[in-house]
Design a protein around this motif. Structure first.
Motif, mmCIF file in Angstrom:
data_model
loop_
_atom_site.group_PDB
_atom_site.id
_atom_site.type_symbol
_atom_site.label_atom_id
_atom_site.label_comp_id
_atom_site.label_asym_id
_atom_site.label_seq_id
_atom_site.Cartn_x
_atom_site.Cartn_y
_atom_site.Cartn_z
ATOM 1 N N THR A 66 0.835 -1.203 0.000
ATOM 2 C CA THR A 66 0.000 0.000 0.000
ATOM 3 C C THR A 66 0.870 1.253 0.000
ATOM 4 O OG1 THR A 66 -1.658 -1.246 1.266
ATOM 5 C CG2 THR A 66 -1.945 1.132 1.153
ATOM 6 N N ALA A 67 1.948 1.218 0.790
ATOM 7 C CA ALA A 67 2.846 2.376 0.898
ATOM 8 C C ALA A 67 3.596 2.645 -0.407
ATOM 9 C CB ALA A 67 3.845 2.150 2.034
ATOM 10 N N GLY B 125 2.362 6.202 -0.206
ATOM 11 C CA GLY B 125 3.136 6.707 0.910
ATOM 12 C C GLY B 125 2.595 6.098 2.181
ATOM 13 N N GLU B 126 2.971 6.640 3.353
ATOM 14 C CA GLU B 126 2.445 6.064 4.588
ATOM 15 C C GLU B 126 2.315 7.113 5.683
ATOM 16 O OE1 GLU B 126 5.041 2.936 5.961
ATOM 17 O OE2 GLU B 126 6.707 3.806 4.887
ATOM 18 N N GLN C 118 2.389 10.389 3.703
ATOM 19 C CA GLN C 118 3.434 11.218 3.118
ATOM 20 C C GLN C 118 4.304 10.351 2.223
ATOM 21 O OE1 GLN C 118 5.673 13.601 5.988
ATOM 22 N NE2 GLN C 118 4.025 13.328 7.498
ATOM 23 N N GLY C 119 4.846 10.970 1.157
ATOM 24 C CA GLY C 119 5.822 10.280 0.326
ATOM 25 C C GLY C 119 5.248 9.509 -0.845
ATOM 26 N N GLY C 120 3.936 9.528 -1.028
ATOM 27 C CA GLY C 120 3.329 8.813 -2.145
ATOM 28 C C GLY C 120 2.991 9.737 -3.296
ATOM 29 N N LYS D 242 -7.101 -0.012 3.137
ATOM 30 C CA LYS D 242 -6.440 -0.722 2.026
ATOM 31 C C LYS D 242 -5.503 -1.807 2.560
ATOM 32 C CE LYS D 242 -6.382 3.171 -1.302
ATOM 33 N NZ LYS D 242 -6.977 2.531 -2.482
ATOM 34 N N VAL D 243 -4.727 -1.466 3.607
ATOM 35 C CA VAL D 243 -3.816 -2.451 4.203
ATOM 36 C C VAL D 243 -4.616 -3.642 4.743
ATOM 37 C CG1 VAL D 243 -2.139 -2.883 6.061
ATOM 38 C CG2 VAL D 243 -2.071 -0.717 4.809
ATOM 39 N N ALA D 244 -5.693 -3.352 5.470
ATOM 40 C CA ALA D 244 -6.515 -4.420 6.058
ATOM 41 C C ALA D 244 -7.116 -5.317 4.984
ATOM 42 C CB ALA D 244 -7.618 -3.804 6.917
#
Length: 384
Positions: free
Chosen positions: A136-137, A141-142, A185-187, A199-201
């Protein structure tokens, strides 16, 4: 079942036929013959991974708890969904095969086997969580804390998983939470924490629950989460705290007695545990809950009658659930004042109840002995 017990002639023939089918021209190995005779799952596992035979019967490997994690040495962002599914399912097949061998051929104590299965399950769930987060990240991002550290998805294992008492073919009950409502952040595009962790789940659940050509890791049940099936898949710590303070019901307290965080401990673990504790354990001896427990027990008995579960070792009269109910009911009533009862383990709770003189030692020993006997019968039936 003793390792020296002779198989009936029909099963001996079945095991020998299966061994010859798997390993033509190889000398007969009695343990593998026995295993193939007694477990269709073991036979199918050796059929798909025949190289596991020598590893299985190697005495140096027999009781090892130092097992590698499924994704050791891999860059999780480079592992696609198909690879992830294959790795997790082959890992499960390999180590569940070992449990079958230890139980049926080595007479492993059932208390050890269910703890071992729970340890392996923790590893699979945590691996799926780490993979889902990395995937997902990669695009979104995360969420990060003030120090720039990634905020993890917290996975609460419930029921027998939470108590380190998992069955051979159990489904798993999970609840998901995340520490802070901060955007990623960062995506390529910032998304809200709720969207990211959902999304992660979803990826985590699919990695475990989806049935592929290699089978399934676990059936995942999310119905114990706040608001049940109609509720969000994940919630922030703050939202979960509000829910249990304002709407939490006694049956949810009963279920939460078994709640245990799964994965690598981090700085948010203790915060989450302390957040739940006032809901689960009242500060006083909680006699007010007795009427709720009585109603809960009545509903369980009605369901058993409705489904005609006579002689059901798990749900029927005198079955596994009844031992669990006795212990957890006493934990609910007394656990707020008697901190040694604040445990997810049924066997440990039984010991502590005798120390606290809440239960006669002879009664506790009888419950323990019968509980472990029924768990062994249940385990063997599932392996067969």
């Amino acid at each position: 079942m003793s390792n020296k017990m002779q198989l009936p002639i029909q099963l001996q023939k079945l095991g020998s036929t299966r061994f010859a089918q798997l390993y033509p021209q190889q000398p007969i190995q009695e343990e593998v013959v026995k295993l193939c005779a007694l477990s269709d799952f073991a036979f199918r596992s050796l059929e798909s991974q025949p190289q596991l035979k020598d590893w299985l019967i190697n005495p140096d490997e027999q009781f090892s708890r130092d097992v590698p994690a499924p994704f050791d040495g891999l860059d999780l962002q480079q592992v696609d969904e198909n690879q992830c599914n294959k790795i997790l399912r082959q890992y499960r097949e390999k180590y569940w095969l070992k449990v079958a061998y230890l139980d049926l051929c080595c007479d492993n104590p059932i208390s050890d086997s269910i703890k071992y299965i729970s340890l392996l399950a923790d590893m699979l769930i945590n691996s799926a969580n780490r993979w889902a987060h990395a995937q997902t990240a990669k695009t979104a991002g995360e969420p990060l804390d003030e120090q720039g550290n990634s905020l993890p998805l917290m996975v609460l294992g419930m029921g027998k998983l939470g108590g380190h008492e998992l069955n051979y073919s159990s489904d798993i009950d999970l609840i998901f939470a995340y520490p802070r409502n901060v955007p990623t952040q960062g995506g390529r595009k910032r998304i809200e924490a709720q969207v990211f962790y959902t999304k992660v789940a979803q990826k985590l659940i699919n990695a475990l629950n989806q049935v592929t050509g290699d089978g399934q890791v676990f059936r995942v049940d999310m119905r114990l989460r706040p608001f049940g099936e109609s509720g969000p898949l994940v919630m922030s710590f703050h939202a979960i705290e509000d829910y249990y303070q304002e709407q939490g019901r006694d049956w949810e307290r009963y279920a939460m007695l078994k709640g245990r965080l799964i994965g690598t401990p981090n700085q948010y673990w203790d915060e989450f545990i302390q957040l739940l504790k006032p809901f689960v354990y009242r500060r006083y001896i909680d006699f007010s809950v007795i009427e709720s427990l009585r109603k809960m027990k009545l509903m369980i008995a009605q369901e058993v009658r409705r489904k005609r579960l006579t002689n059901n070792i798990k749900l029927g009269a005198g079955g596994i659930r009844e031992v669990e109910f006795i212990v957890q009911a006493l934990q609910m009533v007394r656990g707020g004042r008697e901190a040694n009862l604040q445990t997810q383990s049924l066997l440990y709770a039984l010991e502590q109840l005798t120390l606290n003189q809440a239960m006669d030692e002879q009664e506790a020993n009888e419950l323990k002995r019968n509980y472990l006997h029924l768990r062994k019968v249940e385990q063997y039936l599932q392996i067969f």
